[in-house]
Design a protein around this motif. Structure first.
Motif, PDB file in Angstrom:
ATOM      1  N   TYR A 272       0.709  -1.334  -0.204  1.00 31.27           N
ATOM      2  CA  TYR A 272       0.087   0.034  -0.091  1.00 31.27           C
ATOM      3  C   TYR A 272       0.962   1.186  -0.009  1.00 31.27           C
ATOM      4  O   TYR A 272       0.450   1.757  -0.761  1.00 31.27           O
ATOM      5  CB  TYR A 272      -0.842  -0.510   1.226  1.00 31.27           C
ATOM      6  CG  TYR A 272      -2.135   0.965   1.090  1.00 31.27           C
ATOM      7  CD1 TYR A 272      -3.260   1.087   0.806  1.00 31.27           C
ATOM      8  CD2 TYR A 272      -1.443   1.820   2.057  1.00 31.27           C
ATOM      9  CE1 TYR A 272      -3.777   1.866   0.478  1.00 31.27           C
ATOM     10  CE2 TYR A 272      -1.997   3.129   2.371  1.00 31.27           C
ATOM     11  CZ  TYR A 272      -3.886   2.709   1.074  1.00 31.27           C
ATOM     12  OH  TYR A 272      -4.728   4.018   1.106  1.00 31.27           O
ATOM     13  N   GLY A 273       1.754   1.493   1.222  1.00 29.61           N
ATOM     14  CA  GLY A 273       3.077   2.438   0.784  1.00 29.61           C
ATOM     15  C   GLY A 273       3.534   2.721  -0.500  1.00 29.61           C
ATOM     16  O   GLY A 273       3.891   3.714  -0.825  1.00 29.61           O
ATOM     17  N   LEU A 274       4.081   1.369  -1.543  1.00 25.93           N
ATOM     18  CA  LEU A 274       4.457   1.645  -1.918  1.00 25.93           C
ATOM     19  C   LEU A 274       3.615   1.624  -3.647  1.00 25.93           C
ATOM     20  O   LEU A 274       3.883   3.382  -3.870  1.00 25.93           O
ATOM     21  CB  LEU A 274       5.126   0.605  -3.090  1.00 25.93           C
ATOM     22  CG  LEU A 274       6.009   0.164  -2.001  1.00 25.93           C
ATOM     23  CD1 LEU A 274       6.222  -1.936  -2.434  1.00 25.93           C
ATOM     24  CD2 LEU A 274       7.282   0.525  -3.152  1.00 25.93           C
TER      25      LEU A 274
ATOM     26  N   ALA B   9       7.232   3.100   5.627  1.00 25.74           N
ATOM     27  CA  ALA B   9       8.803   2.697   5.750  1.00 25.74           C
ATOM     28  C   ALA B   9       9.148   2.990   3.850  1.00 25.74           C
ATOM     29  O   ALA B   9       9.790   2.761   3.459  1.00 25.74           O
ATOM     30  CB  ALA B   9       9.314   1.344   6.015  1.00 25.74           C
ATOM     31  N   ALA B  10       7.773   2.446   3.244  1.00 21.56           N
ATOM     32  CA  ALA B  10       7.638   2.322   1.889  1.00 21.56           C
ATOM     33  C   ALA B  10       7.853   3.582   1.269  1.00 21.56           C
ATOM     34  O   ALA B  10       8.210   3.395  -0.361  1.00 21.56           O
ATOM     35  CB  ALA B  10       6.592   1.331   1.609  1.00 21.56           C
ATOM     36  N   VAL B  11       7.584   4.018   1.819  1.00 25.64           N
ATOM     37  CA  VAL B  11       8.094   5.655   0.943  1.00 25.64           C
ATOM     38  C   VAL B  11       9.720   6.438   1.313  1.00 25.64           C
ATOM     39  O   VAL B  11       9.375   7.843   0.574  1.00 25.64           O
ATOM     40  CB  VAL B  11       6.653   6.320   1.569  1.00 25.64           C
ATOM     41  CG1 VAL B  11       5.412   6.345   0.447  1.00 25.64           C
ATOM     42  CG2 VAL B  11       6.630   7.171   2.426  1.00 25.64           C
ATOM     43  N   LEU B  12       9.549   5.972   2.041  1.00 25.90           N
ATOM     44  CA  LEU B  12      11.179   6.383   2.259  1.00 25.90           C
ATOM     45  C   LEU B  12      11.973   6.076   1.063  1.00 25.90           C
ATOM     46  O   LEU B  12      12.746   7.896   0.721  1.00 25.90           O
ATOM     47  CB  LEU B  12      11.714   5.910   3.567  1.00 25.90           C
ATOM     48  CG  LEU B  12      11.030   6.425   4.367  1.00 25.90           C
ATOM     49  CD1 LEU B  12      11.978   5.920   6.056  1.00 25.90           C
ATOM     50  CD2 LEU B  12      11.278   7.523   5.485  1.00 25.90           C
TER      51      LEU B  12
ATOM     52  N   THR C  24       8.042   0.512  -9.329  1.00 29.25           N
ATOM     53  CA  THR C  24       7.244  -0.803  -9.727  1.00 29.25           C
ATOM     54  C   THR C  24       7.753  -1.835  -9.839  1.00 29.25           C
ATOM     55  O   THR C  24       7.434  -2.890 -10.088  1.00 29.25           O
ATOM     56  CB  THR C  24       6.891   0.191 -10.905  1.00 29.25           C
ATOM     57  OG1 THR C  24       6.002   0.970 -11.214  1.00 29.25           O
ATOM     58  CG2 THR C  24       6.320  -1.184 -12.272  1.00 29.25           C
ATOM     59  N   ALA C  25       9.322  -1.534  -9.233  1.00 33.94           N
ATOM     60  CA  ALA C  25      10.351  -3.286  -9.273  1.00 33.94           C
ATOM     61  C   ALA C  25      10.019  -3.709  -8.178  1.00 33.94           C
ATOM     62  O   ALA C  25       9.396  -4.758  -7.751  1.00 33.94           O
ATOM     63  CB  ALA C  25      11.632  -2.603  -9.587  1.00 33.94           C
ATOM     64  N   ALA C  26       9.593  -2.794  -6.859  1.00 29.70           N
ATOM     65  CA  ALA C  26       9.356  -3.326  -5.659  1.00 29.70           C
ATOM     66  C   ALA C  26       7.842  -3.908  -5.551  1.00 29.70           C
ATOM     67  O   ALA C  26       8.011  -4.502  -4.583  1.00 29.70           O
ATOM     68  CB  ALA C  26       9.647  -1.535  -5.003  1.00 29.70           C
TER      69      ALA C  26
END
Length: 176
Positions: free
Chosen positions: A31-33, A102-105, A133-135
């Motif tokens: 969700y964060g990504l 953490a995913a937006v860092l 996108t890769a993550a």
């Protein structure tokens, strides 16, 4: 030469535990990504007034607000279910949203690299979209593997998650 019986686990001995991330952590990370990708795509990074510092701050603050709101929604749902959990347990529900932040860092870091002059904000936004996108592919694959799916199924799940990032990239290209 030892036979297979030498490698068998004695009765009553549990197999070693593998670290399995909580479903909530995987959900929040994905969700964060997606949130980071949508936010960076919404930036007007190509304009003459692009300012990556405040943009990085807004991405981070939005992720913090989204994580707090999502965690608080869990608290409200517990109250509605008349679950008599303690306030500390409710605080844990809110803090459990840390993977979202953490995913937006990495995206914030890429925008801050533009502040440092390592590249333009437009380049930072493009790299962040590609990285996210890769993550998404990696997190989707990892989530499926954690759920016990085989490699083909896990790679399909990762591909579907990656598709979300590709849709954001295409929408960003069409809108700008």
């Amino acid at each position: 030469m030892p036979d297979r019986a030498d490698h068998a686990r004695p009765r009553g001995v549990a197999p070693p535990k593998r670290h399995r991330p909580a479903e909530q952590s995987l959900f929040s990370g994905i969700y964060g990504l997606v949130l980071a990708s949508a936010l960076v795509a919404a930036l007007d990074a190509t304009s003459a007034t692009a300012d990556p510092g405040p943009d990085a701050l807004w991405v981070l603050l939005t992720a913090l607000a989204a994580g707090a709101a999502h965690g608080y929604a869990h608290v409200i749902a517990q109250r509605a279910a008349a679950d008599g959990t303690a306030p500390l347990s409710r605080l844990r529900l809110v803090l459990a949203e840390w993977p979202l932040v953490a995913a937006v860092l990495p995206t914030v870091g890429m925008l801050l690299a533009a502040v440092a002059g390592w590249w333009t904000e437009a380049t930072a936004a493009e790299v962040a979209l590609l990285f996210n996108t890769a993550a998404l592919f990696g997190w989707g694959t990892w989530a499926a593997r954690t759920a016990g799916h085989g490699w083909p199924s896990s790679l399909r799940a990762g591909g579907l998650d990656m598709l979300i990032g590709l849709v954001i990239i295409i929408a960003d290209a069409l809108i700008e």
